[in-house]
Design a protein around this motif. Structure first.
Motif, PDB file in Angstrom:
ATOM      1  N   LEU A 104       0.833  -1.205   0.000  1.00 37.76           N
ATOM      2  CA  LEU A 104       0.000   0.000   0.000  1.00 37.76           C
ATOM      3  C   LEU A 104       0.867   1.255   0.000  1.00 37.76           C
ATOM      4  N   LEU A 105       1.956   1.218   0.756  1.00 38.80           N
ATOM      5  CA  LEU A 105       2.894   2.338   0.777  1.00 38.80           C
ATOM      6  C   LEU A 105       3.416   2.619  -0.631  1.00 38.80           C
ATOM      7  N   LEU A 106       3.813   1.564  -1.362  1.00 40.77           N
ATOM      8  CA  LEU A 106       4.305   1.750  -2.719  1.00 40.77           C
ATOM      9  C   LEU A 106       3.226   2.335  -3.624  1.00 40.77           C
ATOM     10  N   GLU A 107       1.999   1.842  -3.489  1.00 40.52           N
ATOM     11  CA  GLU A 107       0.906   2.366  -4.318  1.00 40.52           C
ATOM     12  C   GLU A 107       0.736   3.862  -4.111  1.00 40.52           C
ATOM     13  N   ILE A 108       0.792   4.294  -2.861  1.00 35.72           N
ATOM     14  CA  ILE A 108       0.580   5.719  -2.563  1.00 35.72           C
ATOM     15  C   ILE A 108       1.741   6.557  -3.076  1.00 35.72           C
ATOM     16  N   ILE A 109       2.956   6.146  -2.761  1.00 35.56           N
ATOM     17  CA  ILE A 109       4.087   7.024  -3.076  1.00 35.56           C
ATOM     18  C   ILE A 109       4.372   7.074  -4.577  1.00 35.56           C
ATOM     19  N   ILE A 110       4.116   5.955  -5.284  1.00 33.43           N
ATOM     20  CA  ILE A 110       4.300   5.965  -6.735  1.00 33.43           C
ATOM     21  C   ILE A 110       3.145   6.718  -7.408  1.00 33.43           C
ATOM     22  N   GLY A 111       1.923   6.403  -7.008  1.00 34.72           N
ATOM     23  CA  GLY A 111       0.769   7.050  -7.626  1.00 34.72           C
ATOM     24  C   GLY A 111       0.706   8.535  -7.349  1.00 34.72           C
ATOM     25  N   ASP A 112       1.190   8.945  -6.176  1.00 32.59           N
ATOM     26  CA  ASP A 112       1.174  10.367  -5.808  1.00 32.59           C
ATOM     27  C   ASP A 112       2.458  11.079  -6.238  1.00 32.59           C
ATOM     28  N   GLU A 113       3.306  10.381  -6.945  1.00 33.21           N
ATOM     29  CA  GLU A 113       4.541  10.951  -7.498  1.00 33.21           C
ATOM     30  C   GLU A 113       5.411  11.603  -6.426  1.00 33.21           C
ATOM     31  N   ASN A 114       5.518  10.896  -5.288  1.00 33.86           N
ATOM     32  CA  ASN A 114       6.397  11.332  -4.204  1.00 33.86           C
ATOM     33  C   ASN A 114       6.034  12.715  -3.675  1.00 33.86           C
ATOM     34  N   ARG A 115       4.745  12.991  -3.562  1.00 34.20           N
ATOM     35  CA  ARG A 115       4.286  14.278  -3.019  1.00 34.20           C
ATOM     36  C   ARG A 115       3.522  14.100  -1.709  1.00 34.20           C
ATOM     37  N   THR A 116       3.685  12.957  -1.069  1.00 35.63           N
ATOM     38  CA  THR A 116       2.902  12.596   0.115  1.00 35.63           C
ATOM     39  C   THR A 116       3.643  12.969   1.394  1.00 35.63           C
ATOM     40  N   GLY A 117       2.910  13.505   2.364  1.00 31.72           N
ATOM     41  CA  GLY A 117       3.485  13.835   3.659  1.00 31.72           C
ATOM     42  C   GLY A 117       3.093  12.824   4.713  1.00 31.72           C
ATOM     43  N   MET A 118       3.842  12.800   5.806  1.00 31.91           N
ATOM     44  CA  MET A 118       3.555  11.855   6.884  1.00 31.91           C
ATOM     45  C   MET A 118       3.893  12.450   8.243  1.00 31.91           C
ATOM     46  N   VAL A 119       3.283  11.881   9.260  1.00 34.72           N
ATOM     47  CA  VAL A 119       3.650  12.091  10.653  1.00 34.72           C
ATOM     48  C   VAL A 119       4.140  10.761  11.180  1.00 34.72           C
ATOM     49  N   GLY A 120       5.246  10.786  11.910  1.00 29.36           N
ATOM     50  CA  GLY A 120       5.781   9.567  12.513  1.00 29.36           C
ATOM     51  C   GLY A 120       5.808   9.684  14.019  1.00 29.36           C
ATOM     52  N   PHE A 121       5.165   8.751  14.694  1.00 31.46           N
ATOM     53  CA  PHE A 121       5.111   8.772  16.159  1.00 31.46           C
ATOM     54  C   PHE A 121       6.295   7.973  16.693  1.00 31.46           C
ATOM     55  N   GLY A 122       7.342   8.709  17.115  1.00 31.76           N
ATOM     56  CA  GLY A 122       8.561   7.997  17.459  1.00 31.76           C
ATOM     57  C   GLY A 122       9.297   8.473  18.692  1.00 31.76           C
ATOM     58  N   MET A 123       8.795   9.497  19.412  1.00 38.90           N
ATOM     59  CA  MET A 123       9.543  10.033  20.534  1.00 38.90           C
ATOM     60  C   MET A 123       8.823   9.806  21.861  1.00 38.90           C
TER      61      MET A 123
END
Length: 558
Positions: free
Chosen positions: A398-417
């Motif tokens: 699913l990650l590949l579908e989004i990032i390829i289809g959206d032409e690497n214009r997708t933003g994210m939040v990462g919960f890591g701290m």
């Protein structure tokens, strides 16, 4: 504690209000006093205890500070029951071009921010190549009807001086932008001739008024710079007292090495170092926060002027492509997307992404914030793990579908701290407060997606959650981290303090009610408890409503 009791306890010492002599505070104004801000508890931005005082404004300056100033026909604004502080300086912001899209700077003004410091993470407004300039110009023309008629910082500054925003703006020059202009997007060392051109571009930007050099070493092409290149680009800062600000090469498993590199740039170039949004990311790295603070303290004791900033949240925000290894992004977006479909290299990429997810904890630690294409609107605001389960997909696919289809214009939040580390870092004596966000609005084109709530809530969250509720630091200390500290760090003369002769950038707030309202699920919400904001003496927020005024200026180091 109720508001008036809070203010009284803050302002009273030894049985009476702390009032400095009138001779210290008053001055002969260069223009007639036109406004008196009456009766606030004044936090001057230096970290000193507050005083009960009036503040007189003459044009764009503070004319006098003291008790019971005579009005002499000036407009009197009653601020009794409120705290008055210098306008907040967001030392790490990404508002850049959005100030042309909506110059009212809604989400920042309503936090009390009066100065934005942009050009961060190695990416500034130019210098742009012909191709880059055409891409930016076409994008803003098509999406916003805005004509971009500049291609470097000097041109951007000139545009803002013609078409001012509600906030002031200062900018660093981005090392990644300079490398992209001269070297391109490829992973290779700069030639001596190219490095000479890059240094000249940094010098030109500083001459135009840039307030430092930033690097973004987790992003391309900035990640392809080695230590020698970074030192060479930072050397023009020497003698100016301006910092090298770095989004370091790593903020998790190789955190120690990344901090060492940032400090080494400052040591070899002979310049101050500002570690951007300091963190220890991923649960297995949370223990590193204490040792990293120790490293910074030791370096400072050894003569390197190193400090840092941080936002008050346990999640970061970046491009979705940041889940992928830097080497896979070599050559720009087209080459990156091609590798994702190449059976010869895709398995290696998959392993690296899965290792990144393991470090974060799970696929649900990743939330999509925005997409370039409305075709992927269904992903906005959703956690990747939950979304994959709903759609019966493997999360990586699913990650590949989004990032390829959206032409690497997708933003994210990462919960890591960790929350404990966030509080510890924010309250450290060498820390300043930043948003790492941008000026947004809950209407119009800047209301799209589900961005990180820091764009709406950073400064009130520090004042409400960390000062009032957690008691992590005194209020005057928190205000200093938002005002006097960053102003001094960037040599923004006349900003960040309440004193006669300083610019009248001011925020009045209620310490008993100030709070952030924005959440990760519903981020487009203004904060509470901040009724008034002035920028260069002009009231931009009055009784919680934007006046429409746009008195912001380009601020250069002085």
């Amino acid at each position: 504690m109720r508001r008036r009791a809070f203010l009284r306890s803050a302002a009273v010492a030894a049985g009476g209000a702390v009032v400095l002599p009138r001779s210290v505070w008053a001055m002969s104004p260069v223009a007639p006093i036109d406004r008196i801000l009456r009766g606030a508890v004044v936090y001057d931005g230096t970290g000193a205890p507050p005083i009960e005082a009036d503040v007189a404004l003459a044009g764009d300056r503070i004319a006098a500070v003291g008790p019971r100033l005579p009005s002499t026909g000036a407009e009197v604004i009653d601020l009794r029951g409120l705290a008055l502080a210098p306008g907040f300086i967001d030392i790490h912001s990404h508002s850049d071009l959005v100030l042309l899209v909506n110059p009212r700077a809604e989400s920042k003004i309503r936090q009390g921010v009066t100065t934005e410091v942009v050009g961060q993470d190695g990416g500034s407004i130019g210098p742009w190549s012909d191709a880059a300039f055409e891409r930016v110009r076409a994008s803003y023309r098509e999406r916003h009807g805005i004509e971009i008629d500049f291609r470097d910082l000097a041109g951007f500054f000139a545009r803002l001086e013609r078409e001012p925003a509600a906030v002031n703006l200062a900018s660093m020059i981005g090392a990644g932008s300079v490398r992209s202009y001269v070297v391109g997007e490829d992973d290779r060392p700069a030639t001596p001739e190219e490095l000479e051109r890059m240094v000249a571009l940094v010098e030109a930007a500083l001459a135009a008024g840039a307030c430092g050099l930033s690097s973004g070493l987790e992003y391309t092409p900035g990640a392809f710079a080695d230590l020698d290149e970074l030192v060479a680009l930072a050397r023009p800062l020497r003698g100016r007292g301006l910092p090298y600000a770095s989004h370091m090469r790593n903020e998790d498993d190789r955190l120690f090495a990344a901090v060492e590199e940032a400090i080494a740039v400052g040591r070899h170039a002979g310049v101050p170092v500002q570690v951007s949004h300091l963190k220890a990311q991923g649960e297995r790295n949370w223990w590193k926060a204490g040792p990293v603070l120790g490293m910074i303290e030791s370096a400072r004791a050894a003569g390197v002027d190193v400090m840092f900033d941080r936002y008050p949240y346990i999640a970061y925000s970046t491009g979705l492509s940041n889940l992928f290894p830097v080497w896979s992004r070599d050559g720009g977006t087209r080459a990156f997307l091609a590798r994702l479909s190449d059976p010869a290299v895709e398995p290696r990429i998959r392993r690296a992404v899965l290792a990144k997810i393991e470090q974060l904890g799970s696929w649900d630690a990743v939330q999509v914030t925005g997409t370039g294409s409305d075709a992927f609107a269904w992903a906005r605001g959703r956690r990747l793990g939950q979304l994959a389960a709903e759609r019966g997909r493997e999360p990586y696919d699913l990650l590949l579908e989004i990032i390829i289809g959206d032409e690497n214009r997708t933003g994210m939040v990462g919960f890591g701290m960790a929350e404990e580390n966030t509080e510890r870092i924010l309250s450290h004596p060498l820390a300043m407060v930043c948003s790492d966000g941008s000026a947004l609005a809950p209407y119009g084109p800047l209301s799209e997606g589900t961005p990180h709530p820091r764009s709406y809530g950073t400064f009130p969250r520090v004042l409400g959650h960390y000062v009032r509720e957690r008691r992590a630091m005194p209020l005057e200390t928190a205000i200093h981290k938002m005002t006097g500290m960053p102003a001094k760090r960037l040599r923004l003369a006349g900003r960040g303090v309440i004193a006669p002769g300083s610019f009248a950038d001011l925020v009045a707030f209620d310490p008993d009610t100030v709070a952030d309202r924005a959440t990760f699920e519903a981020p487009h919400q203004y904060p509470a408890g901040i009724p008034h904001v002035w920028v260069n003496g002009v009231q931009v927020l009055r009784d919680g409503e934007h006046t429409g005024a746009r008195p912001g200026r380009v601020v250069r180091p002085g």
